[in-house]
Design a protein around this motif. Structure first.
Motif, short mmCIF file in Angstrom:
data_model
loop_
_atom_site.label_atom_id
_atom_site.label_comp_id
_atom_site.label_asym_id
_atom_site.label_seq_id
_atom_site.Cartn_x
_atom_site.Cartn_y
_atom_site.Cartn_z
N LYS A 138 0.81 -1.23 0.00
CA LYS A 138 0.00 0.00 0.00
C LYS A 138 0.84 1.26 0.00
O LYS A 138 0.47 2.25 0.64
CB LYS A 138 -0.92 0.04 1.23
N VAL A 139 1.94 1.23 -0.68
CA VAL A 139 2.84 2.39 -0.66
C VAL A 139 2.14 3.65 -1.12
O VAL A 139 2.19 4.70 -0.47
CB VAL A 139 4.09 2.14 -1.55
N ALA A 140 1.45 3.54 -2.26
CA ALA A 140 0.80 4.73 -2.82
C ALA A 140 -0.25 5.28 -1.87
O ALA A 140 -0.34 6.49 -1.66
CB ALA A 140 0.17 4.38 -4.16
N LEU A 141 -1.01 4.40 -1.28
CA LEU A 141 -2.05 4.84 -0.34
C LEU A 141 -1.45 5.55 0.87
O LEU A 141 -1.91 6.61 1.29
CB LEU A 141 -2.87 3.63 0.10
N ILE A 142 -0.41 4.93 1.42
CA ILE A 142 0.24 5.51 2.59
C ILE A 142 0.78 6.90 2.27
O ILE A 142 0.64 7.84 3.06
CB ILE A 142 1.36 4.58 3.11
N LEU A 168 3.26 0.10 9.62
CA LEU A 168 2.67 -0.85 10.56
C LEU A 168 1.17 -0.63 10.72
O LEU A 168 0.42 -1.54 11.06
CB LEU A 168 3.33 -0.71 11.94
N ASN A 169 0.79 0.60 10.44
CA ASN A 169 -0.58 1.02 10.71
C ASN A 169 -1.62 0.16 9.99
O ASN A 169 -2.75 0.06 10.43
CB ASN A 169 -0.73 2.47 10.30
N PHE A 170 -1.21 -0.42 8.89
CA PHE A 170 -2.20 -1.10 8.05
C PHE A 170 -2.12 -2.62 8.14
O PHE A 170 -2.58 -3.33 7.26
CB PHE A 170 -2.06 -0.65 6.60
N HIS A 171 -1.49 -3.11 9.20
CA HIS A 171 -1.46 -4.55 9.36
C HIS A 171 -2.86 -5.09 9.63
O HIS A 171 -3.17 -6.22 9.38
CB HIS A 171 -0.52 -4.93 10.51
N ASP A 172 -3.67 -4.22 10.15
CA ASP A 172 -5.01 -4.61 10.54
C ASP A 172 -5.96 -4.48 9.35
O ASP A 172 -5.88 -3.53 8.57
CB ASP A 172 -5.48 -3.67 11.67
N GLU A 173 -6.86 -5.44 9.23
CA GLU A 173 -7.87 -5.34 8.18
C GLU A 173 -8.78 -4.14 8.41
O GLU A 173 -9.10 -3.80 9.54
CB GLU A 173 -8.73 -6.62 8.16
N ASN A 174 -9.19 -3.52 7.35
CA ASN A 174 -10.17 -2.44 7.41
C ASN A 174 -9.62 -1.13 7.97
O ASN A 174 -10.27 -0.09 7.85
CB ASN A 174 -11.39 -2.82 8.24
N ARG A 175 -8.45 -1.20 8.57
CA ARG A 175 -7.89 0.03 9.13
C ARG A 175 -7.80 1.11 8.06
O ARG A 175 -8.07 2.28 8.32
CB ARG A 175 -6.50 -0.27 9.71
N GLU A 189 -5.63 9.85 17.81
CA GLU A 189 -5.80 8.99 18.98
C GLU A 189 -6.03 7.53 18.56
O GLU A 189 -5.42 6.61 19.11
CB GLU A 189 -6.97 9.48 19.82
N THR A 190 -6.87 7.32 17.57
CA THR A 190 -7.10 5.95 17.12
C THR A 190 -5.86 5.39 16.45
O THR A 190 -5.54 4.22 16.58
CB THR A 190 -8.30 5.85 16.15
N ASP A 191 -5.15 6.26 15.76
CA ASP A 191 -3.88 5.87 15.16
C ASP A 191 -2.93 5.34 16.23
O ASP A 191 -2.30 4.29 16.07
CB ASP A 191 -3.25 7.11 14.52
N LEU A 192 -2.84 6.07 17.31
CA LEU A 192 -1.94 5.67 18.40
C LEU A 192 -2.40 4.35 19.02
O LEU A 192 -1.58 3.47 19.30
CB LEU A 192 -1.90 6.78 19.46
N GLN A 193 -3.69 4.22 19.24
CA GLN A 193 -4.23 2.96 19.77
C GLN A 193 -3.73 1.79 18.94
O GLN A 193 -3.35 0.74 19.46
CB GLN A 193 -5.77 2.97 19.72
N HIS A 194 -3.75 2.00 17.66
CA HIS A 194 -3.32 0.99 16.73
C HIS A 194 -1.86 0.64 16.89
O HIS A 194 -1.48 -0.53 16.96
CB HIS A 194 -3.57 1.51 15.33
N LEU A 195 -1.04 1.66 16.94
CA LEU A 195 0.39 1.43 17.12
C LEU A 195 0.65 0.70 18.43
O LEU A 195 1.51 -0.18 18.50
CB LEU A 195 1.15 2.76 17.09
N ARG A 196 -0.07 1.08 19.46
CA ARG A 196 0.08 0.42 20.76
C ARG A 196 -0.15 -1.07 20.63
O ARG A 196 0.62 -1.88 21.13
CB ARG A 196 -0.96 0.98 21.75
N LYS A 197 -1.25 -1.42 19.96
CA LYS A 197 -1.59 -2.84 19.81
C LYS A 197 -0.47 -3.58 19.09
O LYS A 197 -0.03 -4.64 19.50
CB LYS A 197 -2.90 -2.95 19.03
N ILE A 198 -0.01 -2.97 18.00
CA ILE A 198 1.03 -3.60 17.21
C ILE A 198 2.31 -3.77 18.03
O ILE A 198 2.96 -4.81 18.00
CB ILE A 198 1.31 -2.77 15.95
N PHE A 199 2.64 -2.74 18.79
CA PHE A 199 3.82 -2.81 19.64
C PHE A 199 3.71 -3.93 20.65
O PHE A 199 4.66 -4.69 20.88
CB PHE A 199 4.01 -1.48 20.37
N SER A 200 2.56 -4.04 21.28
CA SER A 200 2.41 -5.00 22.37
C SER A 200 2.38 -6.43 21.85
O SER A 200 2.77 -7.36 22.55
CB SER A 200 1.15 -4.71 23.19
#
Lengths: 224, 224
Positions: free
Chosen positions: A131-135, A171-178, A210-221
């Motif tokens: 998803k380079v172009a999208l990002i 990393l932000n887009f590892h999740d579906e639908n994100r 804020e939701t972006d950060l929530q996401h990063l948190r999940k990925i980190f953990s």
DNA sequence: GATGATTTGTGCGTATGTATG
DNA sequence: GCATACATACGCACAAATCAT
């Protein structure tokens, strides 16, 4: 009319600075990697002096860290660092959204809309798994808002902040639908900017980060 | 128990960096003044290499500007620059006040109160026309709030922002009674921090900086 | 402008520190 | 512990750019 022009030689210091910076932003150099001023000088076929100066500037910018034994490494933020950075981004980018809602010309609003349309296209048709172009397009949406805020200091601070976490943007887009959620959040921010509702634009920008950060948190953990 | 210790030599680069920075912050070097790396090296009796690195770092920090002909001058903000900086400060220091209201321990709240008490003393008894002690104490109030916010990135950004306008801090008190207004505003912010009302603390901090900026504007427009 | 003094940009040598076998 | 390899910190030399006269 000039028929030709003489190029000023670009200072090595500047070139080295941008070269190292690009290698970090592009991910060629990753967080925690070691750098050696002597080796860089050798690779670029120049002396160590300009390299030293570039490294100092990048250290000051926060992209490089130099420990007490002068070892140089690429900045590797902890989760707390990322949280701190996001907290600052929320304060500053919501200010940016507010100012852009206040000042943006109709031409600038069009430009924002174009970016959103492109994002939607990439969402629907792009098959690139990375998803380079999208990002890039999403990143551009944020950049434009800062640009249109007419506050140069804000721009400078956020540019620096951004480069510190740019490695984690994919990393932000590892999740579906994100991706779709991000798109709708951007759309909502845009709507308020267009309506010139400063407070709502600011509020939505804050929520978005804020939701972006929530996401990063999940990925980190879950182990990066 | 160690009976003696060996000192590590402090790097020249660091010493030069702090030395130049201090000269700017103390007002010995004023906005717009020129600097020469060769001269600094001669004065300090060292080579130009560490001086160059220190200058690059200070340029990155924004305190020095290097033009296309490599002339080095001390940063001289325009009124627009100062307005931009204050806009960022409002966003960030109100975040700081909010976080400190959330996190501050009772010991830290005491420390803030002590600073306010000292300020009041200086207001009542100090006869120094330059109000150096008072200005320092007021500055300390802001610094402590940032310190207690537990956000290191916020601290770093604000430290840099602060140094860019520190030269103008003394202008603030050209007006009669301004000192007392500042004191009462600080007191009001402190009250909300103590009551742990995050939103009010943030709001009052923002207002406080706003009146500060109004003041600087007036001074600027009346010919500095 | 032409000239000399000064400054910056860069290359490189030497001293010193650090990791490693 | 010692020797080797390689890193950085700093000083210095010289050319090119710039400034003052």
């Amino acid at each position: 009319m000039k028929s030709f022009s003489i190029e000023k030689p670009v200072r090595y210091y500047d070139q080295v600075y941008h070269s190292i910076r690009k290698r970090i932003v592009d991910g060629e150099l990753q967080p925690g990697d070691s750098l050696y001023e002597a080796r860089i000088a050798r690779e670029l076929n120049i002396s160590r002096s300009p390299v030293r100066e570039a490294i100092r500037a990048l250290e000051k910018e926060g992209l490089l860290e130099i420990d007490e034994k002068s070892r140089i490494t690429v900045y590797k933020p902890t989760l707390k660092d990322i949280e701190d950075i996001y907290e600052c981004r929320m304060a500053l980018e919501s200010l940016g959204a507010k100012l852009t809602a206040r000042f943006a010309t109709s031409k600038e609003i069009e430009e924002l809309e174009t970016t959103l349309l492109k994002s939607k296209e990439f969402l629907e048709v792009d098959t690139d798994p990375n998803k380079v172009a999208l990002i890039e397009e999403n990143s551009r949406f944020h950049d434009l808002i800062i640009e249109f805020s007419q506050n140069n200091r804000l721009k400078k601070i956020l540019t620096d902040l951004h480069s510190l976490i740019i490695f984690y943007r994919t990393l932000n887009f590892h999740d579906e639908n994100r991706e779709w959620v991000v798109y709708y959040e951007h759309q909502a921010i845009f709507d308020q900017i267009k309506r010139k509702d400063e407070e709502k634009a600011a509020f939505l920008m804050k929520k978005h980060l804020e939701t972006d950060l929530q996401h990063l948190r999940k990925i980190f953990s879950t182990g990066l």
